[in-house]
Design an enzyme around this catalytic site. Sequence first.
Site, PDB file in Angstrom:
ATOM      1  N   ASP A 142       0.862  -1.177   0.000  1.00  0.00           N
ATOM      2  CA  ASP A 142       0.000   0.000   0.000  1.00  0.00           C
ATOM      3  C   ASP A 142       0.905   1.235   0.000  1.00  0.00           C
ATOM      4  O   ASP A 142       1.791   1.363   0.852  1.00  0.00           O
ATOM      5  CB  ASP A 142      -0.867  -0.018   1.266  1.00  0.00           C
ATOM      6  CG  ASP A 142      -2.267   0.494   1.001  1.00  0.00           C
ATOM      7  OD1 ASP A 142      -2.379   1.603   0.462  1.00  0.00           O
ATOM      8  OD2 ASP A 142      -3.235  -0.207   1.343  1.00  0.00           O
ATOM      9  N   HIS A 150     -11.327  -3.053   3.228  1.00  0.00           N
ATOM     10  CA  HIS A 150     -11.242  -2.660   4.641  1.00  0.00           C
ATOM     11  C   HIS A 150     -12.016  -1.381   4.941  1.00  0.00           C
ATOM     12  O   HIS A 150     -12.080  -0.969   6.095  1.00  0.00           O
ATOM     13  CB  HIS A 150      -9.774  -2.491   5.021  1.00  0.00           C
ATOM     14  CG  HIS A 150      -9.134  -1.344   4.288  1.00  0.00           C
ATOM     15  ND1 HIS A 150      -8.956  -1.351   2.911  1.00  0.00           N
ATOM     16  CD2 HIS A 150      -8.654  -0.157   4.716  1.00  0.00           C
ATOM     17  CE1 HIS A 150      -8.404  -0.209   2.547  1.00  0.00           C
ATOM     18  NE2 HIS A 150      -8.200   0.530   3.616  1.00  0.00           N
ATOM     19  N   ASP A 151     -12.560  -0.716   3.918  1.00  0.00           N
ATOM     20  CA  ASP A 151     -13.308   0.528   4.131  1.00  0.00           C
ATOM     21  C   ASP A 151     -14.812   0.342   3.955  1.00  0.00           C
ATOM     22  O   ASP A 151     -15.558   1.319   4.043  1.00  0.00           O
ATOM     23  CB  ASP A 151     -12.863   1.600   3.121  1.00  0.00           C
ATOM     24  CG  ASP A 151     -11.436   2.070   3.335  1.00  0.00           C
ATOM     25  OD1 ASP A 151     -10.938   1.978   4.475  1.00  0.00           O
ATOM     26  OD2 ASP A 151     -10.816   2.527   2.351  1.00  0.00           O
ATOM     27  N   ASP A 154      -2.971   4.609  -2.396  1.00  0.00           N
ATOM     28  CA  ASP A 154      -4.035   5.182  -1.582  1.00  0.00           C
ATOM     29  C   ASP A 154      -4.427   6.581  -2.066  1.00  0.00           C
ATOM     30  O   ASP A 154      -3.551   7.433  -2.276  1.00  0.00           O
ATOM     31  CB  ASP A 154      -3.515   5.266  -0.138  1.00  0.00           C
ATOM     32  CG  ASP A 154      -4.594   5.560   0.875  1.00  0.00           C
ATOM     33  OD1 ASP A 154      -5.500   4.730   1.034  1.00  0.00           O
ATOM     34  OD2 ASP A 154      -4.535   6.638   1.518  1.00  0.00           O
ATOM     35  N   GLU A 184      -6.191   4.003  -6.227  1.00  0.00           N
ATOM     36  CA  GLU A 184      -7.507   4.260  -5.645  1.00  0.00           C
ATOM     37  C   GLU A 184      -7.932   5.676  -6.032  1.00  0.00           C
ATOM     38  O   GLU A 184      -7.256   6.644  -5.696  1.00  0.00           O
ATOM     39  CB  GLU A 184      -7.440   4.122  -4.114  1.00  0.00           C
ATOM     40  CG  GLU A 184      -8.815   4.194  -3.481  1.00  0.00           C
ATOM     41  CD  GLU A 184      -8.779   4.497  -1.983  1.00  0.00           C
ATOM     42  OE1 GLU A 184      -9.699   4.074  -1.284  1.00  0.00           O
ATOM     43  OE2 GLU A 184      -7.837   5.178  -1.519  1.00  0.00           O
TER      44      GLU A 184
END
Length: 571
Positions: free
Chosen positions: A96, A326-327, A198, A253
């Site tokens: 990430d 995870h969000d 990210d 993302e």
Amino acid sequence: MAWWKNSIVYQIYPRSFADGNNDGVGDIPGIIERIPYLAELGVDVVWLSPVYRSPMDDNGYDISDYQDIHPEFGTMQDFDRMLETMHQYGIRLIMDLVVNHSSDEHSWFTMAREGRDSPTRDYYIWRDPAPNGGPPNNWTSFFSGSAWEFDESSGQYYLHLFSKKQPDLNWENPELRQRIWEMMRWWLDRGVDGFRMDVINLISKTPGLPDGVVGDSPLVGTEHYVNGPRFLEFMDEMQREVLGKYETITVGELIDGTRDRALELTRPELERLNMIFTFEHVMVDHGPRGKYDPVPFDPARLRSVLYTWQREVAREGWNSLYLSNHDQPRHVSRYGNDQTYWAESAKLWALVLHGLRGTPYVYQGEEIGMTNYPFTSIDQFRDIEALNAYDAMRNEYGMSDEEALRRLNAHSRDHARTPVQWQADMEEVFPHPWIAVNPNATAVNVQSQLKDSNSVWELYRRAIGYRSELPVLTGDWSAMAEDHPGAFVFARSCDDQLLLVLANPTDDAIELDLATGDFPSGWEQLVAEVNPRLILSSVQDMRELPRAVSFEPARVVLQPWEAAWLLWDRR
Ligand code: TEU
Ligand code: CA
């Protein structure tokens, strides 16, 4: 064809994956123990959420040292051993990359804070107060409240689009960019295979940082930092300075990513990114005031968003396919029926997602159909976003405790962050967890599903296996039966194979009339005359699959939460 087009990616959120030393926090030794498990599932690539040194204000998305491992997760030696073991199993690893912001405890920021002349001052975004002493503009943070924090000692504000412990980096500064390129090369030289980037399209802000337009959404300012003026220029520099020198897999993302923007990034000849994550399909149950303003789920809306991306992006560029991460809350609870049709609906969404054109992502625990956590009180939540939103709902909007909890329960990120349910007795493998284990671990767990040849896990294993076995899964995509209010019906086709994907995401049986003329051209006759093989189903016993079945296009009956993959093979 690029290798990652018939790969699947598995996302690990390290705090909640596997605890190697029984201290209640997942870690790298825990991951290493489970690599054979990932290989058995058929995983090609792991995306690892941040394991870097961090004060853990946002569970590692606030990084205080990009070139070190957070002690709770292990050591750099553990990391190297994990990477080597994954490679031995033929699994690639993507890290990430969180470079829109760092932690306020990063040495760049602690040094920047020392004063206006500090050598790293300009690595961050500082502004004088507005004439009234308030924040320099009206931008809000994704985690509630103003996006600005006042720094007493220098008398200036700094920008933080996320928590105040996540100051935004100033990409206008060329030296900062060099530091980021160096860091990326350092990880690639160490052997990692790529990056998940990210909120990468937030890195360029409109010069002058003007006020944002105030509308329905609590988020103000986005038009000045989403896909900002220098975003593509920075991405091209990243390509020149880093990515172009290595063989990597990259996924960006994109907040509010439009389809045009997706193509600008993923069209192969542009050499920017392999694929992107978008949000449109995980916002279909958000109201006008955003995620904490939930509206009921309508499958037709989800279908329309997914199909539009299939039509407009998957052909020229490439899609990433996900329903959970995870969000997001657990999709079997959100888009499925996690009570009466728990297994069927978990399997159905897997067959839809893995049937689409693009690279599928499986979020840890999804492969066993993990569900939302039954939160009943605010002290069960851990996520800074949820805690801040709760405060805002209670104090700014004057909502009752009950109402605020109802809203958190719909979309809290913590649903996805409870420990992976390895076995019924979780005390043994994840004692005193940092966030509670879902009480349904006794029924929903890896150990029992591995023994059950009709489990959700087994369906994921088979669907993943077909991705590399069946050329049709990287072939063309076309929609069918779009006049139906909620059924998902689409065809995949290539020279020798036709795959029909059928799904009924409702509690009622439905009947469909598929005209043979709607099938991809060249297949109409075969479909009318030759029976397909049912290779996967969400309702039939998998021990009896694959097998030939009779198929009458004009009369297709689907049971509640039934999904099927029907294959015609001319080979
Ligand atoms: O998330 C980006 C993001 O804006 C949302 O998905 C966010 O989770 C929030 O729900 C918006 O309301 C990325 C990471 O995936 C997330 O975990 C981090 O918290 C965030 O960036 C900041 O690094
Ligand atoms: Ca641990």
